[in-house]
Motif scaffolding. Structure first.
Motif, PDB file in Angstrom:
ATOM      1  N   THR A   1      64.919  48.386  78.112  1.00  9.74           N
ATOM      2  CA  THR A   1      63.891  49.295  77.622  1.00  9.74           C
ATOM      3  C   THR A   1      62.503  48.696  77.805  1.00  9.74           C
ATOM      4  O   THR A   1      62.325  47.475  77.794  1.00  9.74           O
ATOM      5  N   GLU A   2      61.567  49.581  77.945  1.00  8.71           N
ATOM      6  CA  GLU A   2      60.165  49.174  77.991  1.00  8.71           C
ATOM      7  C   GLU A   2      59.764  48.674  76.600  1.00  8.71           C
ATOM      8  O   GLU A   2      60.238  49.200  75.593  1.00  8.71           O
ATOM      9  N   PRO A   3      58.878  47.679  76.539  1.00  5.73           N
ATOM     10  CA  PRO A   3      58.431  47.221  75.220  1.00  5.73           C
ATOM     11  C   PRO A   3      57.636  48.304  74.490  1.00  5.73           C
ATOM     12  O   PRO A   3      56.865  49.033  75.103  1.00  5.73           O
ATOM     13  N   VAL A   4      57.893  48.422  73.197  1.00  2.57           N
ATOM     14  CA  VAL A   4      57.178  49.367  72.337  1.00  2.57           C
ATOM     15  C   VAL A   4      56.527  48.561  71.217  1.00  2.57           C
ATOM     16  O   VAL A   4      57.201  47.807  70.527  1.00  2.57           O
ATOM     17  N   ASP A   5      55.229  48.697  71.061  1.00  2.00           N
ATOM     18  CA  ASP A   5      54.507  47.963  70.020  1.00  2.00           C
ATOM     19  C   ASP A   5      54.749  46.465  70.110  1.00  2.00           C
ATOM     20  O   ASP A   5      54.896  45.789  69.091  1.00  2.00           O
TER      21      ASP A   5
ATOM     22  N   SER B   1      53.854  42.051  74.858  1.00  2.28           N
ATOM     23  CA  SER B   1      54.453  41.492  76.054  1.00  2.28           C
ATOM     24  C   SER B   1      54.820  42.614  76.995  1.00  2.28           C
ATOM     25  O   SER B   1      55.129  43.726  76.567  1.00  2.28           O
ATOM     26  N   ASP B   2      54.818  42.315  78.283  1.00  2.00           N
ATOM     27  CA  ASP B   2      55.272  43.285  79.271  1.00  2.00           C
ATOM     28  C   ASP B   2      56.745  43.100  79.590  1.00  2.00           C
ATOM     29  O   ASP B   2      57.322  43.904  80.324  1.00  2.00           O
ATOM     30  N   ALA B   3      57.357  42.033  79.075  1.00  2.00           N
ATOM     31  CA  ALA B   3      58.762  41.745  79.366  1.00  2.00           C
ATOM     32  C   ALA B   3      59.662  42.812  78.754  1.00  2.00           C
ATOM     33  O   ALA B   3      59.537  43.147  77.576  1.00  2.00           O
ATOM     34  N   LYS B   4      60.566  43.336  79.571  1.00  2.00           N
ATOM     35  CA  LYS B   4      61.463  44.380  79.103  1.00  2.00           C
ATOM     36  C   LYS B   4      62.480  43.814  78.114  1.00  2.00           C
ATOM     37  O   LYS B   4      62.841  42.644  78.171  1.00  2.00           O
ATOM     38  N   PHE B   5      62.921  44.689  77.241  1.00  2.00           N
ATOM     39  CA  PHE B   5      63.924  44.331  76.238  1.00  2.00           C
ATOM     40  C   PHE B   5      65.310  44.726  76.701  1.00  2.00           C
ATOM     41  O   PHE B   5      65.468  45.674  77.477  1.00  2.00           O
TER      42      PHE B   5
ATOM     43  N   ASN C   1      64.641  60.010  76.647  1.00  2.00           N
ATOM     44  CA  ASN C   1      64.984  58.609  76.870  1.00  2.00           C
ATOM     45  C   ASN C   1      64.254  58.006  78.075  1.00  2.00           C
ATOM     46  O   ASN C   1      64.796  57.170  78.781  1.00  2.00           O
ATOM     47  N   ASP C   2      63.012  58.430  78.276  1.00  2.00           N
ATOM     48  CA  ASP C   2      62.191  57.817  79.319  1.00  2.00           C
ATOM     49  C   ASP C   2      62.026  56.336  79.012  1.00  2.00           C
ATOM     50  O   ASP C   2      61.807  55.946  77.872  1.00  2.00           O
ATOM     51  N   GLY C   3      62.123  55.505  80.031  1.00  2.00           N
ATOM     52  CA  GLY C   3      61.947  54.068  79.856  1.00  2.00           C
ATOM     53  C   GLY C   3      63.180  53.365  79.306  1.00  2.00           C
ATOM     54  O   GLY C   3      63.116  52.193  78.969  1.00  2.00           O
ATOM     55  N   ILE C   4      64.307  54.077  79.224  1.00  2.00           N
ATOM     56  CA  ILE C   4      65.547  53.486  78.717  1.00  2.00           C
ATOM     57  C   ILE C   4      66.595  53.606  79.816  1.00  2.00           C
ATOM     58  O   ILE C   4      66.897  54.701  80.285  1.00  2.00           O
ATOM     59  N   ARG C   5      67.135  52.455  80.231  1.00  2.00           N
ATOM     60  CA  ARG C   5      68.100  52.438  81.332  1.00  2.00           C
ATOM     61  C   ARG C   5      69.367  51.712  80.893  1.00  2.00           C
ATOM     62  O   ARG C   5      69.309  50.577  80.427  1.00  2.00           O
ATOM     63  N   LYS C   6      70.505  52.390  81.009  1.00  2.00           N
ATOM     64  CA  LYS C   6      71.787  51.763  80.699  1.00  2.00           C
ATOM     65  C   LYS C   6      72.066  50.691  81.743  1.00  2.00           C
ATOM     66  O   LYS C   6      71.875  50.911  82.937  1.00  2.00           O
ATOM     67  N   THR C   7      72.485  49.514  81.291  1.00  2.00           N
ATOM     68  CA  THR C   7      72.758  48.405  82.204  1.00  2.00           C
ATOM     69  C   THR C   7      74.260  48.256  82.420  1.00  2.00           C
ATOM     70  O   THR C   7      75.069  48.911  81.774  1.00  2.00           O
TER      71      THR C   7
END
Length: 166
Positions: free
Chosen positions: A43-47, A50-54, A151-157
């Motif tokens: 997921t994209e970081p929210v609040d 950091s730019d690092a994805k979660f 679910n924009d910015g959310i990708r199942k891995t």
């Protein structure tokens, strides 16, 4: 025994190992049995500063431990894994949040359950849908809210959560 959901998030280091390490620690807790795990989502970081994805995931547990004790155990796991809280919304090796606890509601400084921002965050509701496909969890009807949020910015891995048996 009560059902509870713990959310796991990380954006520092080996993210999938961080999640699996935290799950191994939760599995060792007295009075806690992991029932099911969600998929792992990037997921994209929210609040977050950091730019690092979660990576985000959730586990459904059965527990005889009180919500306050369970929260304390989760905070202990975070500390043991090296999380140091210096300021809000910073990058983190692991974040463990008690999202809900069956038959329990609280709005205090120490513990708010259901989690106060769960219904505002698709990265919380998307893995929750894996655990409760009907969009209804104990004390939380969330399906319509997830549809609103999208679910924009959310990708199942393809990452797997390993639930240990101790």
């Amino acid at each position: 025994m009560s059902e509870a959901v713990i959310a796991l998030g990380t954006n520092v280091g080996n993210r999938i190992e961080n999640i699996n390490q935290a799950i191994r620690a939760i599995a060792k807790l007295s009075g806690v049995k992991i029932i099911k795990a969600s998929s792992v989502y990037e997921t994209e970081p929210v609040d977050c500063e950091s730019d690092a994805k979660f990576l985000n995931a959730e586990i459904l547990i059965d527990t005889s431990v009180s919500p306050a004790v369970l929260l304390g155990e989760c905070l202990g796991i975070e500390a043991a894994m090296g999380r140091i809280r210096t300021k809000k919304n910073e990058p983190r090796i692991i974040d463990l949040d008690l999202i809900l606890y069956e038959g329990f509601k609280s709005e205090s400084y120490e513990l708010t359950v259901p989690h106060p921002r769960a219904l505002e965050r698709a990265f919380v509701l998307t893995p929750l849908m894996d655990l409760y496909p009907a969009g209804r969890a104990p004390g939380m009807f969330f399906g319509p809210r997830l549809r609103e949020l999208g679910n924009d910015g959310i990708r199942k891995t393809e990452y797997e959560i390993i639930i240990p048996i101790y």
